[in-house]
Write a protein that holds these residues in place. Structure first.
Motif, PDB file in Angstrom:
ATOM      1  N   GLY A 100       0.820  -0.975  -0.340  1.00  8.35           N
ATOM      2  CA  GLY A 100       0.115   0.537   0.571  1.00  8.35           C
ATOM      3  C   GLY A 100       0.652   1.185   0.016  1.00  8.35           C
ATOM      4  O   GLY A 100      -0.026   2.210  -0.334  1.00  8.35           O
ATOM      5  N   GLN A 101       1.994   0.961   0.253  1.00  4.49           N
ATOM      6  CA  GLN A 101       2.999   2.227   0.035  1.00  4.49           C
ATOM      7  C   GLN A 101       3.307   2.483  -0.892  1.00  4.49           C
ATOM      8  O   GLN A 101       3.427   3.147  -1.662  1.00  4.49           O
ATOM      9  CB  GLN A 101       4.022   1.884   1.486  1.00  4.49           C
ATOM     10  N   ASP A 131       7.053   7.311 -12.303  1.00 10.30           N
ATOM     11  CA  ASP A 131       5.858   8.083 -11.676  1.00 10.30           C
ATOM     12  C   ASP A 131       4.693   6.582 -11.201  1.00 10.30           C
ATOM     13  O   ASP A 131       3.658   7.828 -10.010  1.00 10.30           O
ATOM     14  CB  ASP A 131       4.807   7.748 -13.500  1.00 10.30           C
ATOM     15  N   LEU A 132       4.722   5.609 -11.108  1.00 14.36           N
ATOM     16  CA  LEU A 132       4.858   4.685  -9.841  1.00 14.36           C
ATOM     17  C   LEU A 132       4.347   4.679  -8.504  1.00 14.36           C
ATOM     18  O   LEU A 132       3.829   3.962  -7.796  1.00 14.36           O
ATOM     19  CB  LEU A 132       4.420   3.277 -11.107  1.00 14.36           C
ATOM     20  N   GLN A 133       5.900   4.404  -8.293  1.00 16.44           N
ATOM     21  CA  GLN A 133       6.801   4.566  -7.554  1.00 16.44           C
ATOM     22  C   GLN A 133       7.401   5.288  -7.240  1.00 16.44           C
ATOM     23  O   GLN A 133       8.846   5.026  -6.969  1.00 16.44           O
ATOM     24  CB  GLN A 133       7.252   3.039  -7.757  1.00 16.44           C
ATOM     25  N   PRO A 134       7.517   6.974  -6.349  1.00 13.48           N
ATOM     26  CA  PRO A 134       8.428   7.799  -6.471  1.00 13.48           C
ATOM     27  C   PRO A 134       8.536   7.462  -4.948  1.00 13.48           C
ATOM     28  O   PRO A 134       9.905   8.172  -4.540  1.00 13.48           O
ATOM     29  CB  PRO A 134       6.944   8.697  -6.432  1.00 13.48           C
ATOM     30  N   ARG A 135       8.977   6.444  -4.232  1.00 17.06           N
ATOM     31  CA  ARG A 135       9.042   6.166  -2.928  1.00 17.06           C
ATOM     32  C   ARG A 135      10.887   6.598  -2.909  1.00 17.06           C
ATOM     33  O   ARG A 135      11.264   5.410  -3.831  1.00 17.06           O
ATOM     34  CB  ARG A 135       8.370   6.040  -1.483  1.00 17.06           C
ATOM     35  N   TRP A 321      -5.037  -6.601   4.500  1.00 15.37           N
ATOM     36  CA  TRP A 321      -4.206  -7.377   3.918  1.00 15.37           C
ATOM     37  C   TRP A 321      -3.041  -6.425   3.219  1.00 15.37           C
ATOM     38  O   TRP A 321      -1.888  -7.496   2.795  1.00 15.37           O
ATOM     39  CB  TRP A 321      -4.769  -7.230   2.275  1.00 15.37           C
ATOM     40  N   PHE A 322      -2.205  -4.936   2.706  1.00 17.09           N
ATOM     41  CA  PHE A 322      -1.658  -4.686   2.182  1.00 17.09           C
ATOM     42  C   PHE A 322      -0.772  -3.508   3.336  1.00 17.09           C
ATOM     43  O   PHE A 322       0.073  -2.968   2.174  1.00 17.09           O
ATOM     44  CB  PHE A 322      -2.653  -3.488   1.749  1.00 17.09           C
ATOM     45  N   GLY A 323      -0.997  -3.228   4.551  1.00 11.05           N
ATOM     46  CA  GLY A 323      -0.323  -2.501   5.172  1.00 11.05           C
ATOM     47  C   GLY A 323      -0.914  -1.240   4.849  1.00 11.05           C
ATOM     48  O   GLY A 323      -2.389  -0.818   4.771  1.00 11.05           O
ATOM     49  N   PHE A 324      -0.988   0.003   5.309  1.00 13.42           N
ATOM     50  CA  PHE A 324      -0.785   0.932   5.329  1.00 13.42           C
ATOM     51  C   PHE A 324      -1.059   1.438   3.777  1.00 13.42           C
ATOM     52  O   PHE A 324       0.174   1.350   2.789  1.00 13.42           O
ATOM     53  CB  PHE A 324       0.166   2.313   5.963  1.00 13.42           C
ATOM     54  N   VAL A 325      -1.875   2.306   3.063  1.00 12.62           N
ATOM     55  CA  VAL A 325      -2.548   2.743   2.525  1.00 12.62           C
ATOM     56  C   VAL A 325      -1.860   4.290   1.824  1.00 12.62           C
ATOM     57  O   VAL A 325      -3.618   4.525   2.795  1.00 12.62           O
ATOM     58  CB  VAL A 325      -3.413   1.915   1.590  1.00 12.62           C
TER      59      VAL A 325
END
Length: 376
Positions: A100-101, A131-135, A321-325
């Protein structure tokens, strides 16, 4: 059949906790050691795609080296993220983030840029990983903290969307011939000796490929496991004693026979109201207009019954299910999620290539979710 899905314990025992625990072992400040790993200044992580803890235990005689590490000091099991699939789990590993992060929310999901279906393994032209994963990834953070990082992976993955989304920050060592184990091992040994503190990520995919095509119960799968077991033993022998080796998987595998397949388009009315059907055979993501979500949920629950966990996106998030979203990730998940139980699979004629599969994964069963963490 299990009556309850296996929900990850994010921050405690998931694939996303592996690299932070290695970082703590390396003595890098600010990283939690959820797994209690022994202190070392150099680590190699061998990620065996498709190596589930239950699959390994059931084929123990074909993997004597790996089995010798089960129960050893610091060896344990963790779970994949949800869904239990390569794109999500590898991004969890390389980023240290929950699904979710980081936002790579499955094998195929709604593209937030054009609202079409994004295949996270093939990627889409013109879509940047940023674009999809900036972290920042865990690899990027560790590189900034003085750790030398190397990814020893198939040459075809260099610069790919998934590599850049989940594993950026590591120097990429391309492997042109994945059957040349001697070369892969030498590159890994050399990379592990670089710098004052090092982490090498070594990716092996033949087990998953064989399982998809022939099933994890097949002789071919067991032969692939035996080859990997030999490679892991040889790698351990080639590494100096002060370099620790961690062997893990990204998900397990479930064989689904064709008489346990439900083809969505062949069930009258099942796909009514959908704007997009994504995911994979063991974990489908259903997208609909807000006014149609209730009807879609009710229809799929009635049609599938005890063969699947059918939940609203909000229910899955509340169940962790996904952790923090993160808010930017929310709409990538289906409005309704279908996680198959037992050995059932939900197929779609919009993805005809999937009809060649025997081994599958993605759902929240013990066999798919639980993977080993073996320390050598």
């Amino acid at each position: 059949m299990s009556h309850q899905p296996l929900v990850p314990a994010y921050g405690t025992s998931t694939i996303a906790d592996v690299v932070p625990s290695v970082a703590a072992s390396l003595g890098v400040d600010g990283w939690p050691d959820a797994l209690g790993l022994p202190a070392a200044s150099r680590w190699v992580i061998l990620l065996v795609d498709g190596l589930g803890a239950h699959n390994l235990a059931d084929a123990a005689e074909h993997a004597p080296f790996l089995m010798s590490l089960v129960g050893a000091d610091a060896s344990t099991t963790v779970t994949s993220g949800v869904p239990s699939t390569t794109a999500t789990s590898i991004t969890c590993l390389g980023t240290g983030l929950t699904p979710g992060q980081h936002g790579i929310v499955g094998y195929a999901f709604r593209n937030p840029i054009d609202c079409g279906c994004l295949n996270a393994l093939a990627w889409a032209p013109g879509v940047s990983a940023l674009d999809l994963q900036p972290r920042l990834t865990a690899f990027e953070k560790l590189s900034r903290q003085g750790v030398t990082l190397t990814s020893v992976s198939p040459a075809r993955f260099e610069g790919s969307g998934l590599t850049e989304a989940g594993l950026r920050g590591a120097r990429f060592q391309p492997v042109p011939d994945e059957d040349d184990h001697a070369a892969r091992i030498q590159w890994t040994v050399d990379a592990a000796a670089s710098g004052d503190r090092s982490l090498v990520y070594l990716y092996e995919r033949s087990l998953d490929h064989t399982g998809h095509g022939q099933g994890w119960r097949s002789d071919a799968w067991r032969a692939a496991l035996a080859r990997i077991d030999t490679m892991a033993r040889t790698l351990r022998a080639a590494l100096p004693a002060d370099i620790r080796l961690l062997i893990t998987g990204d998900h397990g595998m479930m064989d689904s026979p064709k008489d346990r397949w439900i083809v969505a388009e062949d069930v009258p009315g099942l796909t009514d109201g959908l704007t997009l059907l994504a995911g994979e055979g063991r974990f489908r993501q259903l997208y609909a207009e807000p006014r149609d979500v209730d009807a879609v949920l009710a229809r799929w629950r009635k049609k599938l019954g005890e063969r699947a966990w059918v939940v609203r996106r909000e229910e899955a998030i509340e169940a962790d299910w996904f952790g923090f979203v993160e808010k930017r990730v929310l709409d990538r998940y289906g409005d309704v999620l279908v996680a198959m139980r037992g050995d059932w699979a939900l197929m779609t004629r919009t993805q005809p290539n999937e009809f060649g599969l025997i081994g599958m994964h993605g759902s929240l069963t013990e066999r798919e979710m639980r993977v080993p963490v073996l320390i050598a």
